[in-house]
Design an enzyme around this catalytic site. Structure first.
Site, PDB file in Angstrom:
ATOM      1  N   ARG A   1       0.822  -1.207   0.000  1.00 29.34           N
ATOM      2  CA  ARG A   1       0.000   0.000   0.000  1.00 29.34           C
ATOM      3  C   ARG A   1       0.865   1.270   0.000  1.00 29.34           C
ATOM      4  O   ARG A   1       0.584   2.220  -0.739  1.00 29.34           O
ATOM      5  CB  ARG A   1      -0.930   0.002   1.212  1.00 29.34           C
ATOM      6  N   LYS A   2       1.922   1.272   0.804  1.00 33.38           N
ATOM      7  CA  LYS A   2       2.787   2.450   0.873  1.00 33.38           C
ATOM      8  C   LYS A   2       3.444   2.721  -0.472  1.00 33.38           C
ATOM      9  O   LYS A   2       3.490   3.873  -0.935  1.00 33.38           O
ATOM     10  CB  LYS A   2       3.851   2.244   1.955  1.00 33.38           C
ATOM     11  N   GLU A   3       3.951   1.677  -1.121  1.00 40.82           N
ATOM     12  CA  GLU A   3       4.592   1.839  -2.434  1.00 40.82           C
ATOM     13  C   GLU A   3       3.590   2.316  -3.472  1.00 40.82           C
ATOM     14  O   GLU A   3       3.911   3.162  -4.324  1.00 40.82           O
ATOM     15  CB  GLU A   3       5.217   0.510  -2.866  1.00 40.82           C
TER      16      GLU A   3
ATOM     17  N   ASP B   1       7.735 -11.098   0.624  1.00 37.32           N
ATOM     18  CA  ASP B   1       8.456 -12.107  -0.156  1.00 37.32           C
ATOM     19  C   ASP B   1       7.611 -13.362  -0.319  1.00 37.32           C
ATOM     20  O   ASP B   1       7.563 -13.970  -1.395  1.00 37.32           O
ATOM     21  CB  ASP B   1       9.764 -12.495   0.545  1.00 37.32           C
TER      22      ASP B   1
END
Length: 490
Positions: free
Chosen positions: A206-208, A275
């Protein structure tokens, strides 16, 4: 159940080419009980430490843990951390590491200091160079990657912005993969999604996503609108936005968005959860799963991963238990195939504070006497491991006419019992080597033995464990049953 098992079987036949930034994750566990007299800084009383393969290497380990083959291309320095990573990856049977060594840069290394009691991070120290790889190293990376693309069912780029995935490497790999008809998944780090142009799927968190699209991402509609613009900009087929406890949302170029909620989990450590998601998406899609199925599997795997300390892998058995919580563990998943698999199960149980028990035998023809011992043994512990003599071991102990059933048949019968959690076949005449590896809290045998006759009793006693003798059930013996069968009596 059948569909999920079919997916796992298909995953085991897939090969993933994974490229990305490799790093060594170190976890130092301890507690703070005082402040240093030298400065106003906490003093950590270190209790233990462990190392893990991190970054894109953790993606590779998760791919392999799920049963797929992973060809991994990454970058290391000419240092001890790099040599450790190379050795760790090379020890994994399903990982083929193709590591490029750059003497001009250090291997990325991250040391986390963690409270043993509260599982909270207190400090992190990083050793790294984030500069893009030089032209020479860039070419060596491309040579390694391009030579392997034809072997791949899918390509996964894991970008941590540590220099491996340069603009040239990304563009060249995506173009080459598309020409070969290979799908490319990218776990992006750059806020400029255009550098991943032509990929099949981008999986920002979400941040990216917010940074790249300047969208608040407060609702599914906002995510869908911004994602469609980003898809057009990056010329990709779909975008999947992971949102931690809020689940994940996939927006395809054509079609309706799909949202999968997060599965409940006791969060211990979020290191490496992204990951795990990328790895599961890759192997599931390579195995033929649709978007929704791949997302549900990834969501379940993420819930398992965050419930563990450190960067951890997720096994097919753990994934099955999370997706099918009310289904019994399939018998075949209780039969251990390697020391590494046994170590993973033991580590999982010990993290949860479970008491591990052990018993052993030939179990050639299962009878009520066996069932009594196994049931009593399971009642004395939280998880019971049964050591099973191999066919060769039984022949040496019982004679050439035994066993009546081969080791696989005997293991399957034992694994079908509710009292048994794992079956480990051993080749030696005694289970001493196995007991030494397991270090059980409880060692169980039939009452026809004395405590001193029980193999491994010294090992268990030295660790404060218990040796438990169960009264045998009169009238039941495999040898007598075999003799009666041969005589035609009952």
């Amino acid at each position: 159940m059948n569909n999920f098992d079919t997916l796992l079987q298909s995953i085991a036949r897939t090969t993933v080419v994974c490229v990305g930034d490799l790093m060594l994750d170190e976890f130092v566990y301890g507690e703070v009980s005082r402040i240093s007299p030298e400065a106003p800084a906490p003093v950590i009383a270190v209790q233990r430490s462990e190392i893990n393969v991190g970054g894109a290497g953790n993606v590779a380990r998760n791919i392999a843990a799920l049963g797929a083959r992973c060809i991994f291309v990454g970058l290391i320095g000419d240092d001890e951390a790099g040599r450790t990573l190379n050795a760790e990856l090379a020890s994994e049977a399903r990982i083929e590491p193709l590591l490029v060594c750059d003497p001009a840069r250090p291997t990325t290394r991250k040391v986390r200091f963690v409270s043993e009691h509260f599982s909270t991070h207190m400090l992190r120290a990083d050793w790294e160079t984030a500069a893009a790889a030089s032209a020479e190293i860039e070419q060596r990376l491309l040579d390694a990657i391009l030579s392997q693309l034809e072997r791949a069912d899918i390509v996964l780029l894991s970008d941590y912005a540590k220099g491996v995935l340069t603009v040239r490497v990304i563009a060249t790999v995506i173009e080459a993969a598309r020409k070969l008809g290979k799908r490319v998944i990218v776990d992006p780090k750059s806020a400029n999604f255009a550098i991943y142009r032509g990929a099949t799927l981008l999986t920002p968190n979400r941040k990216e996503f917010v940074t790249a699209t300047r969208c608040a991402a407060d609702s599914m509609d906002e995510i869908a609108t911004a994602a469609q613009e980003a898809i057009a900009f990056a010329d990709c087929e779909a975008m999947l936005v992971t949102q931690s406890e809020h689940g994940m949302t996939l927006v395809p170029r054509a079609g309706e968005p799909i949202h999968v909620p997060a599965m409940p989990a006791k969060v211990r450590d979020v290191s490496g959860a992204g990951d795990t998601v990328a790895a599961v998406l890759a192997v599931a899609l390579a195995a033929g799963a649709d978007w929704g199925t791949a997302m549900r599997a990834a969501s379940a795997a993420a819930a398992v991963a965050v419930s563990k300390n450190g960067t951890a892998v997720v096994t097919p058995a753990e994934l099955r238990r999370k997706i099918l919580p009310h289904a019994s563990l399939a018998a075949e998943d209780k039969i251990i195939g390697s020391d590494a698999e046994l170590d993973l199960r033991l580590a999982e149980w010990r993290r949860d504070g479970l008491r591990v028990g052990f018993t052993n035998g030939c179990f050639d023809i299962l009878h009520p006497g066996h069932v009594k011992v196994l049931t009593a043994a399971r009642g004395a512990c939280d998880r019971l491991i049964v050591g099973l003599n191999s066919d060769a071991s039984v022949r040496r102990l019982k004679g050439e006419s035994r066993p009546v059933q081969n080791e696989r048949a005997r293991a399957e019968v034992l694994a079908a019992l509710e009292a048994v959690d794992l079956v480990a076949i051993f080749e030696e005449d005694t289970p001493l080597k196995l007991i030494t590896r397991i270090e059980p809290s409880v060692l169980v045998k039939g009452g026809d033995y004395t405590r001193e006759q029980v193999v491994g009793h010294e090992i268990v006693a030295a660790r404060g464990g218990e040796v438990l003798l169960i009264d045998v059930l009169p009238g039941f013996s495999t040898t007598s049953l075999v003799e009666k069968a041969r005589e035609g009596t009952s």
